[in-house]
Design an enzyme around this catalytic site. Structure first.
Site, short mmCIF file in Angstrom:
data_model
loop_
_atom_site.label_atom_id
_atom_site.label_comp_id
_atom_site.label_asym_id
_atom_site.label_seq_id
_atom_site.Cartn_x
_atom_site.Cartn_y
_atom_site.Cartn_z
N ASN A 208 18.41 12.34 6.51
CA ASN A 208 18.38 11.73 7.84
C ASN A 208 19.51 12.28 8.68
OD1 ASN A 208 16.18 9.92 7.58
ND2 ASN A 208 17.44 8.56 6.33
N ASP A 276 13.65 7.22 3.13
CA ASP A 276 12.60 6.33 2.64
C ASP A 276 11.84 6.93 1.46
OD1 ASP A 276 13.03 4.28 4.54
OD2 ASP A 276 11.95 5.44 6.05
N LYS A 286 14.29 27.39 -7.12
CA LYS A 286 13.96 27.51 -5.70
C LYS A 286 12.48 27.82 -5.53
CE LYS A 286 15.03 30.13 -1.53
NZ LYS A 286 15.80 31.25 -0.93
N PRO A 303 14.10 3.36 -3.62
CA PRO A 303 14.40 1.93 -3.71
C PRO A 303 14.84 1.37 -2.36
CG PRO A 303 16.10 3.26 -4.79
CD PRO A 303 14.97 4.18 -4.48
N ASP A 304 14.40 0.18 -2.05
CA ASP A 304 14.77 -0.51 -0.81
C ASP A 304 16.03 -1.34 -1.10
OD1 ASP A 304 15.01 -2.10 1.48
OD2 ASP A 304 12.84 -2.09 1.81
N LEU A 306 18.53 -2.57 0.81
CA LEU A 306 18.81 -3.74 1.65
C LEU A 306 17.93 -4.93 1.25
CD1 LEU A 306 20.03 -5.15 4.15
CD2 LEU A 306 18.25 -4.00 5.53
N PHE A 323 20.89 -2.44 9.20
CA PHE A 323 20.88 -1.63 10.42
C PHE A 323 19.47 -1.14 10.68
CE2 PHE A 323 25.28 -2.00 10.00
CZ PHE A 323 25.92 -1.50 11.12
N LYS A 337 11.96 -6.07 11.16
CA LYS A 337 12.64 -5.55 9.98
C LYS A 337 13.51 -6.62 9.35
CE LYS A 337 15.69 -1.86 8.35
NZ LYS A 337 16.38 -0.58 8.65
N LYS A 341 12.97 -7.70 5.52
CA LYS A 341 14.01 -7.41 4.53
C LYS A 341 14.68 -8.68 4.01
CE LYS A 341 13.74 -2.88 5.21
NZ LYS A 341 13.30 -1.91 4.21
#
Length: 398
Positions: A208, A276, A286, A303-304, A306, A323, A337, A341
């Protein structure tokens, strides 16, 4: 919280010396007694009269003041305080401290004291990054000197980067923490920060667009309020803060494991931009272009972190903060969200390219809680962190 505490404030010679005037005022508001000492260079930026007027005490300037030195005044000054604060701590002052020099009142006091010392560095970014300054900084840390900052931002010289002196309230919080009187003293807080890198093969990964700047600022602000901070960070662009426990990770699974190891905590602030998805079976070689076209990548869900922590039956932190980086319908998406969560607060922001927030020095956030959406003005990331740290402190105290 600082009532009856005595602070010996050494003001170095830099443009940030003007902040020392507000620092004195803030300390006096909290009941502290402030004894100011100015270097010769500091007098080029603030006057002894203004410093003395705000402190309500004489501003000391000269090592060889016969009236004061008749009773070895520099020894008495150095040992009568509860804490010695150097703000701004210039490159010159840090060099003298690291080298054990004592050729003026300020450096002599620092050599003669057996009182804890807290430094707030302030200098040009090139000076802060110079190998000599880095060596001096490491030596002073090894000597037990405490630090607050420096922050990252625009310089008076027109450059940008680390080297700005911390704001007066940040220094006040660090003083309270140093004296064991910060509002978060005794609290253990987990902060996740930065991106995660999910390998595709040994040279490629999924990530990210996160610099880690906001999470780092939050960890620093919580530590300044006296919290014991466990800082779990992915491969961030910004350096980790001082005076926190740093756990470095690469992948979402590693971050999840590190979070589990850090529990239990009083609060969790999940500022990391966790990928995610990951490649289900990353190649150990490679991947090459072939005549058969693009390689097929099978993805698996990460894994989530939060959600899992927020929904713990046993050992859930008293406050869980997530966040939400959104590009449209910010409040609507962030509110959904938060419900999905199960966290207490969501800090939402608009990271669409037009805002310049992703990777920038500023942030504009909305705090979403049971009380609704509280929109904060756009401000520097350090200021956002300080405001959030105080809200966390208030929430844990309640």
């Amino acid at each position: 919280m600082l009532a009856s505490k005595r602070i010996l404030l050494i003001i170095g010679g830099g443009i940030a010396a003007y902040k020392s005037l507000d620092l004195i005022r803030r300390l006096k508001e909290r009941g502290a007694a402030v004894t100011p000492v100015l270097t010769r260079a500091a007098e080029e930026f603030v006057t002894p009269l203004s410093v003395a007027a705000l402190a309500g005490e004489k501003a000391y300037r000269d090592l060889f003041d016969l009236t004061d030195e008749a009773e070895m005044g520099h020894i008495q000054l150095s040992r009568s305080a509860d804490l010695v604060v150097v703000a701004p701590a210039t490159a010159d002052l840090m060099g003298k401290m690291a080298g054990g020099l004592a050729n003026d009142l300020a450096s002599t006091l620092l050599m003669a004291t057996d009182t804890p010392v807290l430094c707030a560095p302030a200098m040009n970014v090139r000076m802060w990054d110079h190998p000599a300054t880095r060596r001096n900084f490491e030596q002073l840390q090894a000597d037990g000197i405490r630090f607050v900052g420096p922050n990252e931002g625009d310089m008076a010289c027109g450059e940008y980067g680390p080297g700005r002196m911390s704001e007066p309230l940040e220094i006040v919080a660090a003083i309270e923490a140093s004296l064991g009187s910060g509002p978060l003293s005794g609290k253990r807080i987990l902060v996740t920060s930065g991106p995660t890198h999910e390998p595709i093969d040994p040279v490629r990964y999924i990530a990210n667009r996160s610099s880690g700047a906001q999470g780092t600022a939050i960890a620093r602000a919580l530590s300044a309020l006296g919290a014991e901070v466990v800082f779990v960070t992915g491969p961030a662009e910004v350096p980790a803060p001082d005076r926190v426990e740093v756990v470095r990770v690469e992948t979402a699974q590693q971050m999840s494991d590190a979070v589990d190891s850090a529990l239990p905590v009083d609060a969790g602030v999940f500022a990391a931009a966790v990928a995610d998805w990951r490649v289900a079976s990353a190649s150990d070689r490679k991947l090459k272009k072939t005549r058969d076209g693009l390689p097929a990548l099978d993805f698996a869900e990460n894994p989530d972190i939060l959600k899992r922590v927020a929904k713990l039956d046993d050992g859930r932190p008293a406050l869980v903060v997530g966040f939400a980086a959104e590009t449209d319908n910010v409040i609507e998406h962030a509110t959904a969200k938060r419900e999905r969560k199960g966290c207490d607060w969501i800090i939402a922001n608009d990271v669409s390219p037009a805002t310049g927030i992703m990777g920038g020095a500023e942030n504009a956030v909305i705090l979403i809680s049971d009380d609704g959406a509280e929109e904060w003005p756009r401000m520097g990331k350090d200021a956002v962190a300080e405001r959030l740290a105080h809200k966390i402190s208030d929430a844990l105290a309640g």
